[in-house]
Motif scaffolding. Structure first.
Motif, PDB file in Angstrom:
ATOM      1  N   HIS A   1     -20.016  -6.353  -5.306  1.00 10.01           N
ATOM      2  CA  HIS A   1     -19.578  -5.750  -6.562  1.00 10.01           C
ATOM      3  C   HIS A   1     -18.313  -4.917  -6.357  1.00 10.01           C
ATOM      4  N   PRO A   2     -17.501  -4.750  -7.406  1.00 12.16           N
ATOM      5  CA  PRO A   2     -16.343  -3.861  -7.301  1.00 12.16           C
ATOM      6  C   PRO A   2     -16.769  -2.469  -6.852  1.00 12.16           C
ATOM      7  N   GLY A   3     -16.009  -1.892  -5.927  1.00 14.55           N
ATOM      8  CA  GLY A   3     -16.296  -0.545  -5.473  1.00 14.55           C
ATOM      9  C   GLY A   3     -17.363  -0.433  -4.416  1.00 14.55           C
ATOM     10  N   ALA A   4     -17.817  -1.549  -3.842  1.00 15.70           N
ATOM     11  CA  ALA A   4     -18.883  -1.486  -2.837  1.00 15.70           C
ATOM     12  C   ALA A   4     -18.502  -0.567  -1.683  1.00 15.70           C
ATOM     13  N   GLY A   5     -17.219  -0.571  -1.322  1.00 13.73           N
ATOM     14  CA  GLY A   5     -16.778   0.261  -0.217  1.00 13.73           C
ATOM     15  C   GLY A   5     -16.707   1.742  -0.541  1.00 13.73           C
ATOM     16  N   ARG A   6     -16.826   2.086  -1.830  1.00 20.74           N
ATOM     17  CA  ARG A   6     -16.795   3.499  -2.232  1.00 20.74           C
ATOM     18  C   ARG A   6     -18.158   3.977  -2.721  1.00 20.74           C
ATOM     19  N   ALA A   7     -19.206   3.234  -2.377  1.00 21.71           N
ATOM     20  CA  ALA A   7     -20.545   3.555  -2.875  1.00 21.71           C
ATOM     21  C   ALA A   7     -20.984   4.953  -2.457  1.00 21.71           C
ATOM     22  N   ASP A   8     -20.763   5.314  -1.206  1.00 20.93           N
ATOM     23  CA  ASP A   8     -21.242   6.611  -0.730  1.00 20.93           C
ATOM     24  C   ASP A   8     -20.462   7.759  -1.363  1.00 20.93           C
ATOM     25  N   ALA A   9     -19.150   7.601  -1.490  1.00 19.57           N
ATOM     26  CA  ALA A   9     -18.342   8.643  -2.126  1.00 19.57           C
ATOM     27  C   ALA A   9     -18.746   8.817  -3.578  1.00 19.57           C
ATOM     28  N   ALA A  10     -18.991   7.713  -4.259  1.00 21.20           N
ATOM     29  CA  ALA A  10     -19.410   7.780  -5.660  1.00 21.20           C
ATOM     30  C   ALA A  10     -20.767   8.452  -5.787  1.00 21.20           C
ATOM     31  N   ALA A  11     -21.678   8.117  -4.899  1.00 21.40           N
ATOM     32  CA  ALA A  11     -23.021   8.708  -4.959  1.00 21.40           C
ATOM     33  C   ALA A  11     -22.974  10.210  -4.733  1.00 21.40           C
ATOM     34  N   THR A  12     -22.154  10.642  -3.783  1.00 21.40           N
ATOM     35  CA  THR A  12     -22.022  12.078  -3.528  1.00 21.40           C
ATOM     36  C   THR A  12     -21.524  12.808  -4.763  1.00 21.40           C
ATOM     37  N   LEU A  13     -20.539  12.226  -5.430  1.00 22.39           N
ATOM     38  CA  LEU A  13     -19.989  12.843  -6.638  1.00 22.39           C
ATOM     39  C   LEU A  13     -21.009  12.857  -7.763  1.00 22.39           C
ATOM     40  N   ILE A  14     -21.668  11.725  -8.009  1.00 19.48           N
ATOM     41  CA  ILE A  14     -22.651  11.650  -9.095  1.00 19.48           C
ATOM     42  C   ILE A  14     -23.813  12.606  -8.832  1.00 19.48           C
ATOM     43  N   ARG A  15     -24.278  12.660  -7.613  1.00 16.61           N
ATOM     44  CA  ARG A  15     -25.387  13.567  -7.283  1.00 16.61           C
ATOM     45  C   ARG A  15     -24.992  15.016  -7.570  1.00 16.61           C
ATOM     46  N   ARG A  16     -23.775  15.394  -7.182  1.00 20.15           N
ATOM     47  CA  ARG A  16     -23.319  16.769  -7.419  1.00 20.15           C
ATOM     48  C   ARG A  16     -23.227  17.063  -8.906  1.00 20.15           C
TER      49      ARG A  16
END
Length: 532
Positions: free
Chosen positions: A497-512
């Motif tokens: 999927h688009p953004g697979a390589g940014r999954a962890d960065a996105a999760a950190t932001l969404i969690r915060r």
């Protein structure tokens, strides 16, 4: 041309990026001087208006509710109309929207839609490269030189009689950190507007094609008046007649719904219509009323335009526009074709037809789609029920919309599937956005910043207001959210999927953002700090 002297560029504008040669042509010394002039004249006023937004939100968080303004009642009650509608915009029955990527611009212009809204905002991830490439693409489109060759060897070019071009700049709240003036970042809105106007306005005016703009995220008449002042100043600087620049305003914030007449009045000489920006409007309802537990909404799949508060908003917009001689544009159909499943595809198209039928029968003058395949679907409905170019003669004198109707929440449930879908959309969209992609197909819907914001705001409200349950009485809590987010991160990380390589960065932001004590105004503001 009454532009500021070129020396202003070296003294005031700092470029914090390395543009390629094509992009550098967009950032010519005179273009940068034009931007610096706009910044120096209007940015302090913009900042004051953003401060006023924060003050209003603080009052709403403390228990107040939005309302129609007493100090502008005379505008609502008096008789006046907007200026003449340009011939190019008198039939807008189907408009297509999308980002300013080169191939997408060509396909949208060739789609058969009456208008293409080229979007620097919600369907674009505003990396500096994306924004500058978009300006190059639109300059070439206006010049008639736009083409594209794919890696597979397929060649694309713009056909005869393309859609009319309308540009949506970023909202007043978004910065452009790659361009600073006197040490301050410019407003993304002024950069997008200024570069497009500088390079294209005179050519478009000579052909009676504008320039035309869609204005997003406005909350009040003062913010509309700022756009009017910016455009009036730009017209003078570019030797254009006053009122050459025409605008359609997206009514996509809850506060703006109480000031439709006032917003049209502030832009009276250049306003041609208002648009039901439905997805952002739902997000704004959630954000504006974030402190009011009695205003919670069910999962977003149940918040359709037929629910009372959205129906009231849509009908008030039609009545307001037609009373003032303006166009009342309908909202976005987010469906995209479903390949390989004819039954599912037909079910999706049936939803589009039903939505467009509702709009045209209510009195809308046109509508939006996100995919070229939906243009003939929407057009067939409007052709059948709107044989004339528009239906501004439909006055909707039967409409009586109160404050309470605009604020009333709708009933419904929060299912496990709905909760999980919100987590997935938040994560996958944010990851793709961080990777430079601003509109993402997820489960056969085109998700953009607005729909991702609905998902984020709902998750925050459901979790922070507490003691909510699924229909089976299982609690909706942070442990469930953290578990769902972790599962989706794992799946996205291992996907194509688009953004697979940014999954962890996105999760950190969404969690915060979800765990924060206050609902952040916009996902894209903290995410922008991580964007190239």
């Amino acid at each position: 041309m009454a532009l500021p002297r070129e020396r202003l560029t070296a003294e005031a504008v700092q470029l914090h990026a390395q543009p390629n040669p094509a992009q550098q042509a967009i950032l010519s010394p005179l273009a940068l001087a034009f931007l610096a002039d706009l910044h120096r004249r209007f940015d302090s006023r913009r900042r004051s208006l953003l401060a006023a937004r924060r003050e209003r939100q603080a009052r709403w968080d403390a228990g107040e509710l939005p309302d129609f303004r007493a100090d502008s009642a005379a505008i609502r009650e008096s008789d006046w109309t907007v200026g003449p509608i340009p011939p190019a915009l008198r039939d807008r029955r189907v408009e297509i929207t999308g980002p300013v990527e080169r191939k997408m611009v060509i396909n949208a212009l060739n789609s058969g839609a009456k208008v293409f809204m080229a979007d620097f905002e919600d369907s674009s991830a505003p990396s500096f490269a994306n924004q500058l490439d978009g300006q190059v693409n639109l300059r070439d489109a206006v010049a008639g030189t736009l083409d594209y060759s794919s890696p597979e060897g397929r060649h694309y070019r713009v056909n005869e009689n393309p859609a009319v071009l309308v540009v949506r700049p970023r909202g007043w709240h978004l910065p452009e950190r790659h361009l600073t003036v006197d040490g301050e970042p410019m407003a993304g809105a002024l950069v997008d507007f200024g570069l497009y106007a500088f390079h294209n306005a005179r050519a478009l005016h000579r052909r009676d094609l504008g320039p035309y703009f869609y204005l997003p995220k406005l909350e009040c008449m003062e913010e509309a008046a700022l756009w009017d002042a910016v455009m009036a100043h730009a017209e003078t600087g570019l030797d254009l007649p006053p009122g050459s620049m025409k605008v359609t305003v997206l009514i996509e914030t809850l506060p703006a719904a109480f000031q439709m007449h006032e917003i049209l009045h502030a832009l009276q000489s250049r306003a041609v219509g208002l648009n039901c920006g439905r997805w952002d409007y739902i997000f704004s309802y959630l954000k504006t009323l974030r402190g009011h537990r009695d205003r919670l909404l069910p999962e977003r799949g149940q918040v359709q335009m037929t629910v009372p508060f959205l129906k009231a908003y849509s009908e008030l917009l039609i009545q307001t526009c037609h009373r003032r001689g303006a166009f009342a544009m309908g909202g976005m159909a987010a469906q995209i074709p479903i390949k390989g499943d004819a039954d599912a595809n037909e079910a999706a198209l049936a939803k589009v037809r039903a939505d467009k039928l509702r709009e045209v029968q209510a009195g809308h003058d046109g509508t939006w789609v996100a995919h070229p395949a939906l243009v003939p679907v929407a057009q067939a409905v409007f052709d059948a029920y709107m044989p004339e170019p528009n239906q501004r003669d439909v006055e909707r004198g039967d409409v009586r919309v109160s404050r309470e109707q605009l604020l009333a929440p709708c009933t419904g449930t929060i299912t496990r599937a709905g909760f999980d879908n919100n987590v997935e959309v938040c994560l996958r969209y944010t990851a793709a956005w961080l990777d430079g992609q601003g509109c993402v197909p997820i489960h056969h819907l085109m998700e953009d910043a607005a729909t991702a914001e609905i998902a984020r705001a709902q998750l925050w409200q459901w979790l922070h207001h507490g003691n909510l349950e699924f229909p089976d009485h299982a609690p909706i809590d942070f442990a469930l959210f953290d578990q769902a987010l972790a599962a989706h991160v794992h799946r996205l990380r291992d996907s194509a999927h688009p953004g697979a390589g940014r999954a962890d960065a996105a999760a950190t932001l969404i969690r915060r953002l979800i765990h924060a004590d206050t609902l952040a105004d916009f996902l894209t503001l903290p995410a922008y700090e991580q964007l190239a």
